[in-house]
Design a protein around this motif. Structure first.
Motif, short mmCIF file in Angstrom:
data_model
loop_
_atom_site.label_atom_id
_atom_site.label_comp_id
_atom_site.label_asym_id
_atom_site.label_seq_id
_atom_site.Cartn_x
_atom_site.Cartn_y
_atom_site.Cartn_z
N TYR A 141 -4.58 -6.17 22.63
CA TYR A 141 -4.11 -6.62 21.33
C TYR A 141 -2.39 -6.96 21.41
CZ TYR A 141 -8.39 -5.44 19.21
OH TYR A 141 -9.85 -5.52 19.03
N LEU A 142 -1.74 -6.46 22.49
CA LEU A 142 -0.33 -6.21 22.23
C LEU A 142 0.35 -6.96 23.79
CD1 LEU A 142 0.59 -2.71 20.64
CD2 LEU A 142 0.44 -5.18 19.69
N ASP A 143 1.24 -7.54 23.67
CA ASP A 143 1.85 -8.00 25.14
C ASP A 143 2.49 -6.95 25.77
OD1 ASP A 143 1.18 -10.82 24.83
OD2 ASP A 143 3.05 -11.66 24.36
N LYS A 144 2.50 -7.14 26.97
CA LYS A 144 3.50 -6.21 27.99
C LYS A 144 4.82 -6.49 27.66
CE LYS A 144 3.55 -6.49 32.27
NZ LYS A 144 2.83 -5.91 33.98
N LEU A 145 5.78 -5.66 27.42
CA LEU A 145 7.17 -6.15 27.30
C LEU A 145 8.06 -5.71 28.38
CD1 LEU A 145 7.57 -4.85 23.58
CD2 LEU A 145 6.68 -7.30 24.61
N ASN A 146 7.60 -5.52 29.46
CA ASN A 146 8.52 -5.24 30.74
C ASN A 146 9.51 -6.40 30.87
OD1 ASN A 146 6.37 -3.45 30.65
ND2 ASN A 146 6.87 -2.91 32.91
N GLY A 147 10.77 -6.11 31.06
CA GLY A 147 11.92 -6.91 31.44
C GLY A 147 11.98 -7.98 30.27
N LYS A 148 11.65 -7.83 28.96
CA LYS A 148 11.82 -8.83 28.13
C LYS A 148 13.23 -8.60 27.44
CE LYS A 148 7.75 -11.03 27.76
NZ LYS A 148 7.90 -12.31 28.42
N ALA A 149 13.90 -9.79 26.95
CA ALA A 149 15.26 -9.43 26.24
C ALA A 149 15.18 -8.42 25.25
CB ALA A 149 15.64 -10.78 25.71
N GLY A 150 16.37 -7.50 25.50
CA GLY A 150 16.53 -6.68 24.52
C GLY A 150 16.15 -5.05 24.86
N MET A 151 15.03 -5.18 25.95
CA MET A 151 14.49 -3.80 26.36
C MET A 151 15.46 -2.91 27.32
SD MET A 151 11.49 -3.78 25.05
CE MET A 151 10.85 -2.32 25.94
N GLN A 152 16.34 -3.89 27.86
CA GLN A 152 17.49 -3.13 28.62
C GLN A 152 18.44 -2.18 27.66
OE1 GLN A 152 17.60 -6.43 27.69
NE2 GLN A 152 19.59 -6.93 26.82
N ASN A 153 18.32 -2.29 26.58
CA ASN A 153 19.13 -1.67 25.61
C ASN A 153 18.68 -0.13 25.51
OD1 ASN A 153 21.17 -3.58 25.49
ND2 ASN A 153 19.94 -4.56 24.01
N PHE A 154 17.44 0.39 26.10
CA PHE A 154 16.80 1.39 25.59
C PHE A 154 16.57 2.21 26.93
CE2 PHE A 154 15.69 -1.72 22.55
CZ PHE A 154 15.63 -1.00 21.40
N ALA A 155 17.12 3.51 27.00
CA ALA A 155 16.84 4.51 28.08
C ALA A 155 15.25 4.83 28.20
CB ALA A 155 17.54 5.82 27.56
N PRO A 156 14.80 5.02 29.57
CA PRO A 156 13.39 5.45 29.98
C PRO A 156 13.08 6.60 28.95
CG PRO A 156 14.98 5.39 31.99
CD PRO A 156 15.89 5.26 30.60
N SER A 157 13.82 7.40 28.53
CA SER A 157 13.25 8.53 27.63
C SER A 157 12.83 7.65 26.19
CB SER A 157 14.20 9.64 27.49
OG SER A 157 15.38 9.06 26.90
N ALA A 158 13.56 6.94 25.79
CA ALA A 158 13.10 6.21 24.36
C ALA A 158 12.12 5.30 24.51
CB ALA A 158 14.43 5.31 24.33
N LEU A 159 11.49 5.03 25.70
CA LEU A 159 10.27 4.26 25.84
C LEU A 159 9.16 4.69 25.92
CD1 LEU A 159 11.69 1.77 28.90
CD2 LEU A 159 11.78 1.38 26.09
N LEU A 160 9.15 6.19 26.07
CA LEU A 160 8.01 7.06 26.32
C LEU A 160 6.91 6.92 25.13
CD1 LEU A 160 6.76 9.66 27.91
CD2 LEU A 160 7.97 11.23 26.43
N ALA A 161 7.21 6.76 24.16
CA ALA A 161 6.33 6.60 23.06
C ALA A 161 5.24 5.45 23.06
CB ALA A 161 6.95 6.88 21.71
N TRP A 162 5.74 4.36 23.84
CA TRP A 162 5.33 2.91 23.91
C TRP A 162 4.82 2.57 25.19
CZ3 TRP A 162 9.06 4.12 20.27
CH2 TRP A 162 8.94 4.55 19.11
N GLN A 163 4.44 3.54 26.20
CA GLN A 163 4.20 3.23 27.55
C GLN A 163 2.80 3.90 27.83
OE1 GLN A 163 7.40 5.04 29.67
NE2 GLN A 163 8.38 2.98 30.04
N THR A 164 2.37 3.19 28.93
CA THR A 164 1.02 3.90 29.60
C THR A 164 1.47 4.97 29.97
OG1 THR A 164 1.59 2.43 31.38
CG2 THR A 164 -0.07 1.50 30.02
N ASP A 165 0.42 5.77 30.43
CA ASP A 165 0.64 7.32 30.76
C ASP A 165 1.15 7.49 32.17
OD1 ASP A 165 -0.87 8.12 28.66
OD2 ASP A 165 -2.63 8.56 29.39
#
Length: 415
Positions: free
Chosen positions: A98-122
């Motif tokens: 139901y949701l697009d993969k956002l890897n590399g999309k504009a704006g995503m570069q402004n978040f540290a890896p730790s901030a992405l944890l809640a919305w990533q695959t395991d």
């Protein structure tokens, strides 16, 4: 080129552009209370610099959001942009396509890896929602009452209960807290005070790995703390709602309020209330401190959106400095997860945000992995913690129930 065709080209081009921008962007969300912020501030700020793109905020009541959103996504008529719950709820939507993969999309570069944890695959390889904000748990207190009784914000467990005892003996209700709605007992009490017992991520990851059990001392001690708290609730706490507790504290009829940072905005409007905050108490002086710094909100793009070009323009803006400034400033108690330098203007919210500098952050205990089976650990925590606070369930028995339910479906706990 025939004259008629030359005349038609601009019209055809306009039609093609219209097809690329097929209708108003719709944002799905459970944040009903934020409707005015989106409609009067955030969306106008975006539209000023993106002429021709219209955006509509379409929230659903929190209690029905998950089910109704899933139904709309399955039917292909959900909004273009999806407010994402953290961890497993949104991971399930992504796995269903139901949701697009956002890897590399504009704006995503402004978040540290730790901030992405809640919305990533395991495995951390795929990100499906852009982080927006987190909330922090602690305690709010009435400065006037504390000053009158010469009390200081407590730092340790024993300090905390000494303060509660002074308040109780003075005829003041120590804690503005009820258990009627269940969720508060778990999300505003247990996962607020618990991390200082199970050492935040260390304890949570040990449960995931099967190296710790919910009957181990740190988890039982958190329940024992909670059981002691139950002796300092007001009369009728078992039937007291979240709104009742807010009203009680705002009116000065109780001295301390177990809180999420989102509560700060509400209490800052209370006439005559001088608001302070203190972090969850540590076991003893010198212990490291841990806070529930829970990733609360992300935004994703529906895979069936008919207007993805504009949806990704909006998403890029959500990842910008402008959005982070507005959101953190106007939505007191919600803290941006981006790397931008943001000034938190509300003094109490700022104090809570600064706990990150001295305490290690963790998330709510069952938010990731631990709630993927039946019985649902989240539901169990709601019911069991309310009973512990009410004095109808002993801490050891509560821990055993939690562990038995967990071990029924989670293989690493069956060793």
């Amino acid at each position: 080129m025939p004259k008629l065709l030359r005349c038609l080209l601009p019209i055809l081009a306009l039609g093609a552009a219209s097809a690329a921008h097929s209708g108003t962007l719709v944002i799905e969300s459970w944040r009903v209370d934020d409707k005015a912020l989106w409609e009067k501030v955030l969306i106008p700020a975006f539209e000023r610099n993106h002429p021709g793109i219209e955006v509509r905020f379409a929230p659903t009541e929190p209690t029905s959001y998950d089910a109704s959103l899933a139904a709309r996504l399955a039917a292909g008529n959900a909004g273009d942009l999806i407010a994402c719950r953290p961890f497993d709820a949104s991971l399930s939507l992504y796995r269903k396509g139901y949701l697009d993969k956002l890897n590399g999309k504009a704006g995503m570069q402004n978040f540290a890896p730790s901030a992405l944890l809640a919305w990533q695959t395991d495995d951390g390889k795929e990100t499906f929602c852009m982080p927006v904000a987190s909330v922090i748990h602690g305690f709010l207190y009435n400065k006037k009452i504390f000053k009158k009784l010469d009390l200081q914000p407590p730092r340790t467990v024993e300090d905390f209960f000494s303060v509660l005892e002074v308040l109780k003996k003075s005829g003041i209700t120590p804690l503005a807290l009820g258990t009627a709605e269940l969720w508060e007992a778990s999300q505003i009490v247990y996962t607020n005070i618990g991390p200082n017992f199970w050492r935040g991520e260390e304890g949570r990851q040990a449960l995931i790995a099967g190296k710790a059990k919910l009957t181990d001392a740190p988890f039982v001690e958190a329940l024992q703390f909670e059981s002691r708290m139950g002796g300092y609730l007001g009369k009728g706490a078992a039937t007291q709602s979240y709104a009742d507790s807010r009203a009680q504290f705002a009116a000065g009829r109780a001295a301390i309020y177990p809180a999420g940072s989102w509560d700060v905005a509400y209490f800052s409007q209370a006439a005559g209330l001088e608001l302070g905050a203190f972090a969850p108490p540590v076991r003893k002086h010198g212990d490291a401190c841990f806070i529930s710094d829970h990733m609360d909100l992300g935004i994703g793009v529906s895979r069936k959106s008919k207007n993805k070009e504009d949806a990704y323009k909006f998403l890029a803006w959500v990842g910008s400095q402008e959005f982070a400034d507005i959101y953190t400033d106007r939505l007191t108690g919600f803290f941006t997860l981006s790397n931008h330098l943001i000034a938190v203007r509300d003094p109490v919210a700022k104090q809570m945000a600064e706990w990150r500098n001295s305490c290690a952050s963790t998330i709510r205990l069952s938010a990731q992995v631990l709630d993927r089976g039946q019985p649902s650990m989240e539901s169990e925590l709601w019911n069991i913690n309310a009973q512990v606070l009410n004095g109808s369930l002993a801490p050891n028995e509560a821990a055993a129930r939690l562990q038995n339910g967990f071990a029924k479906w989670y293989k690493p706990q069956q060793k």
